[in-house]
Scaffold this active site. Structure first.
Site, PDB file in Angstrom:
ATOM      1  N   GLU A   1       1.012   0.345  -5.950  1.00  0.00           N
ATOM      2  CA  GLU A   1       1.218  -0.084  -4.559  1.00  0.00           C
ATOM      3  C   GLU A   1       2.431  -1.004  -4.578  1.00  0.00           C
ATOM      4  OE1 GLU A   1      -2.221  -2.319  -3.271  1.00  0.00           O
ATOM      5  OE2 GLU A   1      -3.565  -0.603  -3.445  1.00  0.00           O
TER       6      GLU A   1
ATOM      7  N   ASN B   1      -9.531  -0.060  -9.744  1.00  0.00           N
ATOM      8  CA  ASN B   1      -8.460  -0.681  -8.978  1.00  0.00           C
ATOM      9  C   ASN B   1      -8.785  -2.143  -8.698  1.00  0.00           C
ATOM     10  OD1 ASN B   1      -6.004  -0.545  -7.282  1.00  0.00           O
ATOM     11  ND2 ASN B   1      -7.427  -1.025  -5.625  1.00  0.00           N
ATOM     12  N   GLU B   2      -7.980  -3.026  -9.256  1.00  0.00           N
ATOM     13  CA  GLU B   2      -8.128  -4.453  -8.942  1.00  0.00           C
ATOM     14  C   GLU B   2      -9.552  -4.953  -9.152  1.00  0.00           C
ATOM     15  OE1 GLU B   2      -6.306  -5.565  -5.265  1.00  0.00           O
ATOM     16  OE2 GLU B   2      -4.371  -4.744  -5.889  1.00  0.00           O
TER      17      GLU B   2
END
Ligand SMILES: *[C@@H]1O[C@H](CO)[C@@H](O)[C@H](O)[C@H]1NC(C)=O
Ligand SMILES: *[C@@H]1O[C@H](CO)[C@@H](O)[C@H](O)[C@H]1NC(C)=O
Ligand SMILES: *[C@@H]1O[C@H](CO)[C@@H](O)[C@H](O)[C@H]1NC(C)=O
Ligand SMILES: *[C@@H]1O[C@H](CO)[C@@H](O)[C@H](O)[C@H]1NC(C)=O
Length: 465
Positions: free
Chosen positions: A268, A166-167
């Site tokens: 998200e 994630n990221e």
């Protein structure tokens, strides 16, 4: 989110009554949900298109990495609210892979809810700080934890998908992490196949970094199937109410990503600059977008320091706030499109992006899997390390890093690195949960990762390209 790298996603079963009814009908007597598969650029539950409709679920935030699926009293309380929201998916950022999840996963399944699962934990993730921390952190101890997480969840039919990072790339200047993230993506897919699990979708959740997000999409979808993601997830906060499909520029994204090889969804969303009316929900589940996008996850269920919550917690009691009520209304009035939403049944892999100042990946080489991880393919990963204070974080390296095991010729491209020939140390992943974690100093090791071509690695693992 770019700021905190926390991801939560909910995929809600369409509030649209037809979808809900159909999903419920497919449930077996044991309460199991139908497994979700990838076809072209869409998800399907049986022969019905599946749209992620959900929320991010990370009580305690990224800083307090705990597994919310084993806190049964809290989960039971929260599932009631998930049902109220009408969602079909939650995203969980950290799990304890040494614990049983039978009870929590059943609570979710009984409520018609799938799990989008992040595989990394703060202690077991890539370290993107620089080249050296990347290859040091990509090691057999890291993979053991990742694989143990796969073992722990593969049996649940309501496991929707697994997020391999994630990221990790969260700035213009850290795209050098990309080959390590992709190597992990390959290894997870190889492990799922070697252990003969169903085709659990594996893919990456990206930060919306203006300079390189398009390259990220292309990169994680290029090359042979064994290294490509099964989906691509975007943390996208670009729609701040009041806004519109064109005003937020989402029409341009649909144009740019038309023809993409696999499903895209928002892992998200939910900008808090102004009051959230959640008008993006109507756009996301409209045919303006469903030919390319498969829904998304509102960020996030609990209120943490960054202020995105849908509920507030006081003395162990949760209370939905106005954001919750508005999101509930937005989901409720937005059914899924009828039919298949205009998806593409046949797609092809993306072209790998060219190197540039904004994309510091010079070729199509990715690190070979650490030789010492090969045994997991045959024997399984064994017991997961969990989240305890006593675990040794994988970022300190495994045996892969010992000088005697690292090839020092520094060559980049070997096209025939069979399994085991590539001794790569390198770890470069910070999971969502890891972003707020202070990384202790790492051992200085003068090792150079051995890179092999994608085809070489797969051939070495006995996989068909
Ligand atoms: C990272 O390491 C690889 C392999 O040694 C090298 O090719 C690359 O140029 C390095 N990148 C940076 C930004 O130092
Ligand atoms: C990237 O830039 C940030 C500042 O924006 C800096 O703190 C960081 O060290 C840089 N990372 C690399 C790998 O150069
Ligand atoms: C779909 O796009 C059209 C044209 O840009 C726009 O007028 C309409 O409001 C959009 N629909 C939704 C639900 O956003
Ligand atoms: C979970 O429940 C306990 C009480 O049972 C409470 O103290 C705790 O704050 C809850 N955690 C969250 C994140 O809501």
């Amino acid at each position: 989110m770019k700021i905190t790298a926390v991801v939560a996603s909910l995929a809600a079963i369409a509030i649209a009554t037809p979808t809900v009814n159909n999903v419920e009908k497919r449930q077996t007597s044991s309460g199991a949900l139908p497994t979700v598969t990838v076809k072209g650029n869409a998800f399907f539950a049986g022969d019905e298109r599946f749209y992620v409709r959900g929320v991010a679920y990370q009580p305690g935030g990224a800083a307090d990495a705990a597994d919310p699926l084993i806190n049964i009293p809290n989960l039971t309380r929260d599932v009631a609210n998930f049902k109220k929201l009408g969602i079909n998916t939650i995203r969980v950022y950290t799990v304890d892979n040494s614990a049983s999840h039978d009870e929590g996963m059943k609570l979710l399944a009984d409520a018609g809810i799938y799990l989008a699962l992040d595989a990394n934990t703060p202690e077991f993730s890539l370290n993107r700080q620089d080249n050296q921390t990347l290859y040091q952190s990509y090691n057999e101890n890291y993979l053991q934890s990742i694989f143990a997480t796969i073992d722990a969840f593969a049996k649940y039919s309501n496991l929707l998908l697994i997020i391999n990072g994630n990221e990790v790339i969260n700035e213009r200047n850290n795209t050098i992490a990309a080959p390590y993230i992709k190597a992990l993506q390959r290894d997870m897919k190889a492990y799922i196949s070697a252990r003969e699990y169903r085709n659990i979708p594996v893919g990456y959740a990206a930060a919306d970094v203006a300079e390189n997000v398009d390259q990220q999409l292309a990169y994680f979808d290029c090359g042979p199937d064994g290294v490509r993601g099964d989906f691509f997830a975007l943390n996208d906060y670009s729609w701040c109410d009041p806004n519109t499909f064109t005003g937020a520029g989402w029409d341009k994204k649909v144009e740019r990503y038309t023809g993409y090889g696999v499903p895209i969804f928002m892992a998200e969303f939910g900008c808090i600059t102004n009051r959230r009316d959640w008008n993006e929900v109507a756009a996301l589940y409209s045919t303006n977008m469903t030919s390319v996008y498969s829904g998304g996850l509102a960020y996030e269920y609990t209120t943490e320091a960054n202020g995105y919550g849908l509920v507030s917690t006081t003395n162990g009691k949760v209370a939905p706030n106005a954001d919750f009520t508005r999101l509930e209304a937005a989901y409720k009035k937005t059914p899924n499109p009828s039919g298949d939403g205009g998806y593409s049944a046949t797609t092809t892999a993306s072209e790998c992006p060219p190197a540039s100042d904004d994309w510091e990946v010079t070729d199509d080489l990715i690190p070979a899997m650490p030789a010492l991880a090969q045994k997991f393919m045959e024997d399984g990963a064994g017991k997961g390390p969990g989240l305890g204070d006593d675990v040794t974080p994988s970022q300190y390296g495994g045996e892969s890093y010992s000088a005697g095991m690292v090839e020092m010729d520094g060559s980049a491209a070997s096209s025939n690195g069979g399994s085991g020939s590539g001794t790569t140390s390198g770890s470069a992943t910070s999971s969502s949960a890891a972003d707020n974690v202070v990384i202790p100093p790492f051992m200085m090791m003068l090792t150079i990762p051995v890179f092999v071509t994608v085809g070489g690695v797969l051939a070495g693992m006995g996989l068909v390209l």
